[in-house]
Design a protein around this motif. Structure first.
Motif, PDB file in Angstrom:
ATOM      1  N   PHE A   1       0.828  -1.199   0.000  1.00  0.00           N
ATOM      2  CA  PHE A   1       0.000   0.000   0.000  1.00  0.00           C
ATOM      3  C   PHE A   1       0.866   1.253   0.000  1.00  0.00           C
ATOM      4  CE2 PHE A   1       0.607  -1.412   4.347  1.00  0.00           C
ATOM      5  CZ  PHE A   1       1.024  -0.263   5.000  1.00  0.00           C
ATOM      6  N   ALA A   2       0.271   2.337  -0.473  1.00  0.00           N
ATOM      7  CA  ALA A   2       0.923   3.643  -0.478  1.00  0.00           C
ATOM      8  C   ALA A   2      -0.134   4.709  -0.260  1.00  0.00           C
ATOM      9  CB  ALA A   2       1.657   3.882  -1.796  1.00  0.00           C
ATOM     10  N   GLN A   3       0.298   5.801   0.364  1.00  0.00           N
ATOM     11  CA  GLN A   3      -0.627   6.885   0.671  1.00  0.00           C
ATOM     12  C   GLN A   3       0.144   8.194   0.689  1.00  0.00           C
ATOM     13  OE1 GLN A   3      -3.536   6.690   4.147  1.00  0.00           O
ATOM     14  NE2 GLN A   3      -2.045   8.144   4.941  1.00  0.00           N
ATOM     15  N   ALA A   4      -0.470   9.241   0.154  1.00  0.00           N
ATOM     16  CA  ALA A   4       0.185  10.554   0.131  1.00  0.00           C
ATOM     17  C   ALA A   4      -0.819  11.639   0.494  1.00  0.00           C
ATOM     18  CB  ALA A   4       0.776  10.838  -1.251  1.00  0.00           C
ATOM     19  N   TRP A   5      -0.418  12.525   1.389  1.00  0.00           N
ATOM     20  CA  TRP A   5      -1.198  13.716   1.739  1.00  0.00           C
ATOM     21  C   TRP A   5      -0.390  14.937   1.306  1.00  0.00           C
ATOM     22  CZ3 TRP A   5      -0.075  17.932   4.867  1.00  0.00           C
ATOM     23  CH2 TRP A   5      -1.149  18.784   5.151  1.00  0.00           C
ATOM     24  N   TRP A   6      -1.051  15.833   0.561  1.00  0.00           N
ATOM     25  CA  TRP A   6      -0.342  17.008   0.030  1.00  0.00           C
ATOM     26  C   TRP A   6      -1.227  18.227   0.178  1.00  0.00           C
ATOM     27  CZ3 TRP A   6       0.108  18.655  -5.704  1.00  0.00           C
ATOM     28  CH2 TRP A   6       1.078  19.644  -5.843  1.00  0.00           C
ATOM     29  N   GLN A   7      -0.728  19.216   0.870  1.00  0.00           N
ATOM     30  CA  GLN A   7      -1.434  20.487   0.977  1.00  0.00           C
ATOM     31  C   GLN A   7      -0.921  21.392  -0.144  1.00  0.00           C
ATOM     32  OE1 GLN A   7      -1.364  22.354   4.804  1.00  0.00           O
ATOM     33  NE2 GLN A   7      -2.551  24.129   4.131  1.00  0.00           N
ATOM     34  N   PHE A   8      -1.601  21.338  -1.301  1.00  0.00           N
ATOM     35  CA  PHE A   8      -1.089  21.995  -2.493  1.00  0.00           C
ATOM     36  C   PHE A   8      -1.444  23.475  -2.574  1.00  0.00           C
ATOM     37  CE2 PHE A   8      -5.038  19.789  -3.500  1.00  0.00           C
ATOM     38  CZ  PHE A   8      -5.801  20.769  -4.123  1.00  0.00           C
ATOM     39  N   SER A   9      -2.256  23.970  -1.635  1.00  0.00           N
ATOM     40  CA  SER A   9      -2.506  25.406  -1.541  1.00  0.00           C
ATOM     41  C   SER A   9      -2.933  25.705  -0.105  1.00  0.00           C
ATOM     42  CB  SER A   9      -3.599  25.834  -2.529  1.00  0.00           C
ATOM     43  OG  SER A   9      -4.889  25.535  -2.024  1.00  0.00           O
ATOM     44  N   PRO A  10      -2.947  26.959   0.291  1.00  0.00           N
ATOM     45  CA  PRO A  10      -3.321  27.265   1.678  1.00  0.00           C
ATOM     46  C   PRO A  10      -4.701  26.732   2.069  1.00  0.00           C
ATOM     47  CG  PRO A  10      -2.288  29.172   0.670  1.00  0.00           C
ATOM     48  CD  PRO A  10      -2.501  28.169  -0.424  1.00  0.00           C
ATOM     49  N   ARG A  11      -5.629  26.626   1.109  1.00  0.00           N
ATOM     50  CA  ARG A  11      -6.988  26.209   1.441  1.00  0.00           C
ATOM     51  C   ARG A  11      -7.318  24.779   1.012  1.00  0.00           C
ATOM     52  NH1 ARG A  11     -10.872  29.808   3.038  1.00  0.00           N
ATOM     53  NH2 ARG A  11     -10.257  32.004   3.134  1.00  0.00           N
ATOM     54  N   TRP A  12      -6.469  24.160   0.213  1.00  0.00           N
ATOM     55  CA  TRP A  12      -6.801  22.844  -0.331  1.00  0.00           C
ATOM     56  C   TRP A  12      -5.726  21.822   0.026  1.00  0.00           C
ATOM     57  CZ3 TRP A  12     -11.320  21.662  -2.816  1.00  0.00           C
ATOM     58  CH2 TRP A  12     -12.099  22.741  -3.267  1.00  0.00           C
ATOM     59  N   SER A  13      -6.185  20.603   0.294  1.00  0.00           N
ATOM     60  CA  SER A  13      -5.269  19.482   0.486  1.00  0.00           C
ATOM     61  C   SER A  13      -5.908  18.230  -0.099  1.00  0.00           C
ATOM     62  CB  SER A  13      -4.939  19.269   1.970  1.00  0.00           C
ATOM     63  OG  SER A  13      -6.110  18.953   2.703  1.00  0.00           O
ATOM     64  N   ALA A  14      -5.077  17.267  -0.446  1.00  0.00           N
ATOM     65  CA  ALA A  14      -5.551  16.015  -1.051  1.00  0.00           C
ATOM     66  C   ALA A  14      -4.915  14.833  -0.337  1.00  0.00           C
ATOM     67  CB  ALA A  14      -5.204  15.981  -2.538  1.00  0.00           C
ATOM     68  N   LEU A  15      -5.675  13.758  -0.243  1.00  0.00           N
ATOM     69  CA  LEU A  15      -5.182  12.501   0.309  1.00  0.00           C
ATOM     70  C   LEU A  15      -5.475  11.402  -0.707  1.00  0.00           C
ATOM     71  CD1 LEU A  15      -3.929  11.035   2.751  1.00  0.00           C
ATOM     72  CD2 LEU A  15      -6.233  10.724   3.657  1.00  0.00           C
TER      73      LEU A  15
END
Length: 694
Positions: free
Chosen positions: A383-397
C-alpha cells in the motif's frame, strides 16, 4: 494536539508533540480534522460508570456504528458499520479490528472482539467510509482500541462492580514509568449468571503494553494479550411467540444439548519505530494462538448424513504476521507532503475438527469424529498513501492498496460416503481511494472522497456448499464496493464540535445466506446492493461543568437487483424459488439510530443521562419479519472523595430506567425462525474505584 510548556526565564518556549503513529489513513502531524474521512475518537474514561466488560459499552456515541450486546457471552458483540457486517451471526464481518496496532481480524476477514480489554484502554478510534479500504479485506470501516502509554506519576487503579443477574467485575491496572520502561498492565475478571436462562458466563483477560525508549527517536513496544472464557452458556434465539410469553427463557434445545462455547486466546506482538530526520520507520510483528470449542443444538437425525460434520465445532488456530512502513515528512513543489509506503503479510493456520454432540442417547457431549481438516489463509498486501497540501486552502489525500488472499484446505476425514473435500481459492484486488479537503476557515472544513473496497468470503462461509454436496464453496466470489462520501467538520474554541457526512456504498457480488438448515449455513453471491445515508455528531459544552453529546444516523440499506433464495425445507435446496425483490431492506440494519448523553459534574459529583434509540430492523432476506424499534433511558451518578493515597470513587448506573421490553439483537436468517435475542429489563450496576499514587 499540541501541549505548550511554560517558558523559563531566558529560555524559548518548547512544544511536545504526540508520539508518532504511522498508520494507513493517519498522517503524521495532520489532525483528523484536516482529513477527508469520517473518523471518531472516543476516550475510554477511567472514571466510567458501567461494568467495563464489553467494548459495546463505550461505542454508543459513534454515528454509523451499531454495537449490540446480545446478552449471550457465547457469541460476540454484533458490530456493523454503515450496515456492513450486520448479517454476521458469528464474530465480526466487514469491519477491520485492531488492538494497539495488532490485527484482531484474520486474513479471511473474520474478526473477534472478545479479547478487547476495555479496562486498560485509553481510546477507541473508528474510521468509516472509503479510506477504510487502505486496511485491506473489509468494506465497512476500521475499529482500533489503543491502550494508554504509562507515564511518570500515573496512579495504579483497583475497580470492582456488582450488578443485576449476579454480575460482577473486578479489575487491576498498573501503569507508570520505571527506568526506561513505560508500562500499562491491566487484568480483569468478569462473571454473570446472565439475564436469560442458560446464559451464565465467566471471562478473564489481561493486556500489557511495555514501551522502551532505546535511543533518541527510537522506541520498542512489547504487547501481550490473554483471554479465557470457559463454558459460556448459549441460550439461542427465540421466536416472536416465545419473546411475548417469556423473554428471559432459553430455547428448550439449548438446555437439552447444553449449548455452550469455550474460547482461549494468547498473543504477543512487538512494534519498533524510529525517526531519522524527515523519515519514520515502523516494523510490527505478532503471533498468537486461539482455541474454540462450541456445542450446537443439532439433532442426531441430520448428523446421519455421511456429509454432515457433527454438532461440535473444535478449532485450534495459530496466526501471525508482519507489517513494515516507511513515512516521509517533506515537501512537494514547496508545499507540505506526507508519504507512507508499506507492506504486510498475515497468516492463519487452523485445524478444524467436528464431532457428534451425542454418545448413544446422551446429548450435549462430544462423540465421534465427523470432520478433520487443515485450513490455511494468508494475505500479502502492499500500500501507499500521500497527503499534500497543495494550496493554503486545499489538500488532497490519495492512496491505493493491492491485496492477495489465498485459501488452502486439506481434508483428512475421507470415508466411503465422504470424499476428499480439499481445495483452494485465491482472491486479489487493488483498492484506490482519493479525497479532497477545502479549508473554509480555521474552524470549518468541507471534504469529498471516493474509493473501492473488497471483501472475500471467510473460511466459515466457504465451509458448506449450497447444494449439499461435498467440498468447499469455492465458487464464491469476493464482494466489491464503490464508496462515496461528502461531509463537513466544524469546531469552536469552546470545545463544541459538529460533523455531518453523506455517504453511499454500492456493492456487487455481496455474500448472503443461500440455505440455513440442520444447524448449517451456506452462502451465495447476490446482485447489487446499496447503503446510503447521513451521519451527524455534535458535542457541546454547556458552561464549565456540563456536556451534551449527540450521534444520529439515517441509513437506507436495500437490495437493488432481485434474486432468488431458499427458505425452509427441503434442505439442501438446489433450486431457489423465493424472490427477494429489488427495494427489500437488508436485514439487521435499522433505518435510524440515535444516541444522546447529557453529563453534569458539579464539584465531586457526576450525573449523566442517556437516550439510546433505534428503529425497527428486518430479520430475514425476504423482509417478511422484523424486530420493532425501541428507545431506552439510562442514568448514572458518581461521587469522589480525596484520600491521602489517592481518589476514591463510588458510582452507580441504571440501564433501561423505564423498564421497556425490547429486542436487543437479532440472528439474521435463523433457519428455525428464532430470530430474536431480547434485551434486559431494568438493571443496575454499583461499584468502587480507588486510584493510588506510589
Amino acid at each position: 494536539m499540541l501541549l505548550g510548556l511554560p517558558a523559563q526565564a531566558g529560555e524559548l518556549p518548547t512544544t511536545t508533540l504526540d508520539r508518532v503513529q504511522v498508520q494507513a489513513a493517519k498522517v503524521h502531524a495532520v489532525d483528523d480534522f484536516d482529513l477527508p474521512a469520517s473518523s471518531t475518537t472516543l476516550g475510554v474514561d477511567a472514571d466510567g460508570n458501567g461494568r467495563g466488560a464489553q467494548l459495546s459499552e463505550v461505542l454508543g456515541a459513534v454515528p454509523g456504528l451499531l454495537a449490540r450486546d446480545r446478552q449471550n457471552y457465547a457469541q460476540d458483540t454484533q458490530l456493523s458499520l454503515r450496515g456492513f457486517g450486520a448479517r454476521s451471526t458469528f464474530g465480526v464481518r466487514g469491519v477491520r479490528l485492531l488492538v494497539d496496532g495488532v490485527p484482531a481480524t484474520m486474513p479471511d476477514g473474520q474478526g473477534q472482539l472478545s479479547h478487547f480489554n476495555v479496562f486498560g484502554a485509553e481510546r477507541v478510534e473508528v474510521l468509516r467510509g472509503p479510506f477504510s479500504a487502505l486496511y485491506g479485506n473489509s468494506s465497512g470501516g476500521v475499529l482500533q482500541l489503543w491502550s494508554a502509554d504509562g507515564e511518570q506519576g500515573d496512579p495504579w487503579r483497583l475497580r470492582s462492580s456488582y450488578g443485576s443477574n449476579n454480575s460482577s467485575s473486578t479489575g487491576v491496572q498498573l501503569k507508570g514509568l520505571t527506568g526506561a520502561m513505560h508500562y500499562n498492565v491491566a487484568a480483569n475478571h468478569f462473571r454473570t449468571d446472565g439475564w436469560r436462562a442458560h446464559s451464565a458466563a465467566r471471562r478473564e483477560s489481561v493486556n500489557a503494553r511495555l514501551g522502551f525508549e532505546l535511543a533518541p527517536g527510537q522506541r520498542l513496544e512489547l504487547l501481550f494479550n490473554g483471554f479465557d472464557a470457559p463454558h459460556a452458556q448459549d441460550p439461542l434465539g427465540l421466536s416472536r411467540e416465545q419473546v411475548r410469553t417469556n423473554p428471559r427463557q432459553a430455547t428448550a434445545v439449548a438446555t437439552q444439548y447444553n449449548t455452550r462455547k469455550s474460547v482461549r486466546q494468547n498473543q504477543a506482538g512487538a512494534v519498533y519505530s524510529a525517526e531519522r530526520g524527515a523519515q519514520t520507520w515502523r516494523l510490527m510483528g505478532y503471533a498468537g494462538q486461539r482455541a474454540v470449542e462450541q456445542f450446537l443444538a443439532i439433532p442426531p437425525g441430520p448428523q446421519n448424513s455421511p456429509l454432515h460434520s457433527g454438532g461440535v465445532i473444535d478449532l485450534d488456530s495459530d496466526y501471525g504476521g508482519l507489517d513494515a512502513r516507511w513515512a516521509l515528512h517533506g515537501q512537494l513543489a514547496g508545499k507540505p507532503l506526507e508519504l507512507v509506503i508499506g507492506a504486510n503479510a498475515d497468516r492463519q493456520q487452523q485445524h478444524r475438527t467436528g464431532y457428534e454432540n451425542f454418545v448413544g442417547s446422551t446429548l450435549g457431549i462430544k462423540g465421534r469424529l465427523r470432520r478433520d481438516q487443515q485450513d490455511r489463509v494468508q494475505n500479502i498486501d502492499q500500500f501507499a498513501q500521500a497527503w499534500w497540501q497543495f494550496s493554503p486552502r486545499w489538500s488532497a489525500l490519495l492512496g491505493a492498496r493491492h491485496s492477495q488472499v489465498q485459501f488452502r484446505s486439506r481434508d483428512h476425514y475421507i470415508t466411503a460416503g465422504n470424499p476428499d473435500d480439499s481445495g483452494s481459492r485465491d482472491y486479489s484486488a487493488t483498492t484506490p481511494v482519493a479525497g479532497l479537503v477545502f479549508r473554509a476557515s480555521d474552524d470549518l472544513r468541507f471534504y469529498a472522497s471516493a474509493g473501492r473496497g473488497f471483501e472475500t468470503p471467510t473460511f466459515n462461509e466457504l465451509g458448506y456448499r449450497a447444494d449439499g454436496a461435498a467440498g468447499l464453496a469455492l465458487d464464491l466470489a469476493a464482494g466489491r464496493t464503490r464508496n462515496y462520501e461528502i461531509g463537513s467538520k466544524w469546531r469552536a474554541q469552546s470545545g463544541a464540535r459538529l460533523e455531518l457526512a453523506l455517504f453511499r456504498a454500492d456493492s456487487d457480488d455481496e455474500l448472503a445466506v443461500a440455505t440455513n438448515s440442520g444447524g448449517r449455513s451456506s452462502y451465495r453471491n447476490i446482485g447489487a446492493t446499496r447503503r446510503q445515508g447521513a451521519e451527524l455528531s455534535w458535542q457541546q459544552p454547556i458552561g464549565a461543568d456540563q456536556q451534551l453529546q449527540l450521534a444520529y444516523t439515517w441509513l437506507q440499506a436495500e437490495v437493488r437487483q432481485a434474486y432468488l433464495t431458499c427458505t425452509g425445507l427441503p434442505s439442501p435446496c438446489n433450486q431457489p424459488a423465493n424472490e427477494v425483490a429489488a427495494g427489500t431492506r437488508l436485514p439487521g440494519v435499522p433505518r435510524q439510530q440515535l444516541f444522546a448523553r447529557w453529563q453534569w459534574q458539579p464539584g465531586a459529583w457526576q450525573w449523566a443521562a442517556e437516550v439510546v434509540a433505534a428503529s425497527d430492523i428486518g430479520v430475514n432476506d425476504l423482509g417478511t419479519a422484523n424486530a420493532p424499534g425501541y428507545g431506552l433511558v439510562n442514568l448514572e451518578m458518581a461521587r469522589q472523595w480525596t484520600t491521602l493515597r489517592g481518589p476514591l470513587r463510588a458510582f452507580a448506573r441504571v440501564d433501561n430506567l423505564l423498564d421497556q421490553r425490547y429486542i436487543g439483537s437479532v440472528i439474521v436468517n435463523d433457519g428455525n425462525q428464532r430470530y430474536y435475542e431480547p434485551g434486559p429489563d431494568r438493571s443496575f450496576t454499583v461499584g468502587l474505584q480507588w486510584q493510588w499514587a506510589r
